[in-house]
Design an enzyme around this catalytic site. Structure first.
Site, PDB file in Angstrom:
ATOM      1  N   HIS A 191      -2.803  -1.267  -3.051  1.00 51.25           N
ATOM      2  CA  HIS A 191      -3.776  -0.461  -3.103  1.00 51.25           C
ATOM      3  C   HIS A 191      -3.577   0.928  -3.782  1.00 51.25           C
ATOM      4  CE1 HIS A 191      -4.228  -2.352   1.352  1.00 51.25           C
ATOM      5  NE2 HIS A 191      -4.488  -2.973   0.307  1.00 51.25           N
ATOM      6  N   SER A 239       0.860  -1.349   0.081  1.00 48.97           N
ATOM      7  CA  SER A 239       0.075   0.138  -0.153  1.00 48.97           C
ATOM      8  C   SER A 239       0.859   1.371  -0.048  1.00 48.97           C
ATOM      9  CB  SER A 239      -0.888   0.073   1.219  1.00 48.97           C
ATOM     10  OG  SER A 239      -1.932   1.180   1.294  1.00 48.97           O
ATOM     11  N   THR A 240       0.702   2.183   1.118  1.00 40.31           N
ATOM     12  CA  THR A 240       1.480   3.457   0.898  1.00 40.31           C
ATOM     13  C   THR A 240       3.146   3.109   0.798  1.00 40.31           C
ATOM     14  OG1 THR A 240      -0.351   4.360   2.371  1.00 40.31           O
ATOM     15  CG2 THR A 240       1.688   5.299   2.417  1.00 40.31           C
ATOM     16  N   MET A 245      -0.362   0.971   5.326  1.00 44.78           N
ATOM     17  CA  MET A 245      -0.823   1.145   6.657  1.00 44.78           C
ATOM     18  C   MET A 245      -2.131   0.117   6.684  1.00 44.78           C
ATOM     19  SD  MET A 245      -2.267   4.903   8.250  1.00 44.78           S
ATOM     20  CE  MET A 245      -2.759   5.013   9.814  1.00 44.78           C
TER      21      MET A 245
END
Length: 356
Positions: A200, A173-174, A294
Site C-alpha cells: 500500500h 502495508s504499514t 492495518m
C-alpha cells in the site's frame, strides 16, 4: 487518547495538523524544529510523533535519528511527493519511522481535508505499532541502499517458456518497506519463482521504492508501470495509484497495472492481485505472504488460495509492526504457517527451492 507531538517549522502546518488531531480527541503538543522536537519527546513523552522531513537548522532525518536514540517513539514522516522526498522517506523508514504521509505539491495546507482521514488512520495505527529501530553509530552514515551482495546471473532462471512454475504473492502495508528489507534481499538470484508485491503506497513513491529494493536484492526489482512478462529472477512492485493484476498474453503470463478497482479501500490491492493470479494458475502453484499492515486487505483472497490447495504465510504478532493484516488472515483460517518476518525467506526457499 494517545498524545501526539507535531514537529514542523511551518506555523500553518502545525495548526492544521493539530486541528485535525485535536478534533479527533488526541492530546496534541507542537514543536517548531527538530531540536525542540527532541526536547519535547524526552520531556512530554508522546505516544506518536509527526515529523516534517524538510526543516531548517535540523532536518527531519537527523531529528528522527536523535529521537530514536533519546526515546524510541513511533514516528510518522510528512514528506513531499517528489522523487527526492520519496528517497528521504525510505531512509527514514529504514531508521525506524513507522509510516509517512505524502504532502501533495510539497505542502499539506491546500489539501488538509484530503489527508485528514489518512492522518487519523496512520496515527491510530502508529499508536499501536511496534518499533523496528535500527541503531546507527554517532556520526555514522544513514541507512541507505547497500551494494548488492550476491551476483546476478546473466540470464535469469526460467522453468519453461510461457508460464512460471509458480508465483509468490506478497501483501503488505504499514511497516512494509522495512519488513520487506528483511525478506527480499535474502532470496538468492537463483530463486525460481517470480515474486509480486502489493505494498500500500501512493503514486510517485513506488518508483523510488523499487529502485531502492533493486539495489538491495540479488533478484531484479521492477515497478509494474506497464505490462511485463513474469520471469524467474524478478520481483515486481505494484505501482502506486493502481492495482497490479496477473494476465495472459500470447500464452505467456504477464503483470500489468490497472486502474484502482472500485470497492477496495486499499491500493495497490492485495485481494485484487491474488484473485487475478488464481484465475491463471492453480492454487497449488501459488504462495501467499501476508505481512504487517492495518486492515484486512488480502485476507479473503489468501484464505481462498489456501482452501484451494495453496500455501500461505502470515507474519507473527511478535515481528509485525501492525498485526492487523496478518491477524485477519489467521482469523479466517487462511494461514498455513505463522512466522516472524526474518524466517519468511527461508520458508519460501523450502517451498520453492532455488535451482543451481
Amino acid at each position: 487518547m494517545p498524545k501526539v507531538l507535531v514537529v514542523d517549522d511551518s506555523a500553518l502546518m502545525r495548526r492544521l495538523v493539530s486541528n485535525v488531531l485535536s478534533s479527533a480527541g488526541y492530546d496534541v503538543d507542537t514543536a517548531r524544529n527538530g531540536a525542540e522536537g527532541i526536547e519535547r519527546v524526552t520531556d512530554w513523552q508522546p505516544d506518536v510523533v509527526t515529523l516534517d522531513v524538510n526543516m531548517p537548522e535540523m532536518d527531519g532525518i537527523t531529528a528522527l535519528s536523535l529521537i530514536m536514540q533519546a526515546r524510541p517513539t513511533p514516528v510518522i514522516m510528512l514528506s513531499s511527493l517528489t522523487e527526492q522526498g520519496a528517497r528521504v522517506t525510505f531512509e527514514a523508514l529504514a531508521l525506524g519511522a513507522v509510516d509517512y504521509i505524502p504532502k501533495p505539491g510539497g505542502t499539506i495546507s491546500l489539501s488538509v481535508d484530503d489527508v485528514a482521514d489518512q492522518l487519523l488512520h496512520k496515527v491510530r495505527a502508529a499508536s499501536r505499532a511496534k518499533l523496528r529501530y535500527r541503531p546507527v553509530p554517532n556520526d555514522g552514515p544513514l541507512p541507505a541502499a547497500s551494494a548488492r551482495a550476491p551476483a546476478r546471473p546473466a540470464v535469469a532462471p526460467q522453468a519453461r517458456v510461457g508460464k512460471p512454475e509458480g508465483l509468490v504473492l506478497i501483501g503488505v502495508s504499514t511497516g512494509g518497506p522495512r519488513t520487506l528489507e528483511d525478506i527480499l534481499p535474502a532470496l538468492p538470484a537463483s530463486f525460481p519463482w517470480p515474486v509480486l508485491v502489493a505494498q500500500h503506497m501512493p503514486a510517485n513513491f513506488t518508483t523510488a521504492f523499487a529502485r531502492r529494493m533493486d539495489s538491495l536484492c540479488a533478484l531484479r526489482v521492477r515497478e509494474c508501470s506497464q505490462p511485463l512478462p513474469l520471469e524467474a529472477g524478478h520481483i515486481y512492485i505494484a505501482q502506486g495509484g493502481t492495482d497490479m493484476v496477473v494476465s495472459e498474453y500470447l500464452g505467456r503470463l504477464t503483470v500489468k497495472p490497472r486502474a484502482e478497482t472500485p470497492g477496495h479501500p486499499w491500493h495497490p490491492s492485495v485481494d485484487v492481485m491474488v484473485d487475478s493470479a488464481l484465475q491463471h494458475l492453480p492454487a497449488a502453484q501459488l504462495i501467499g505472504v501476508q505481512l504487517t499492515g492495518m486492515g484486512n486487505d488480502g485476507a479473503r483472497a489468501m484464505a481462498a488460495l489456501k482452501r484451494g490447495g495453496g500455501r500461505t504465510i502470515a507474519e507473527s504478532e511478535r515481528s509485525a509492526v501492525v498485526f492487523g493484516m496478518p491477524q485477519e488472515l489467521i482469523a479466517a483460517d487462511g494461514a498455513t504457517l505463522v512466522l516472524d518476518s526474518h524466517a519468511v525467506a527461508r520458508q519460501l526457499l523450502l517451498w520453492a527451492p532455488a535451482k543451481h
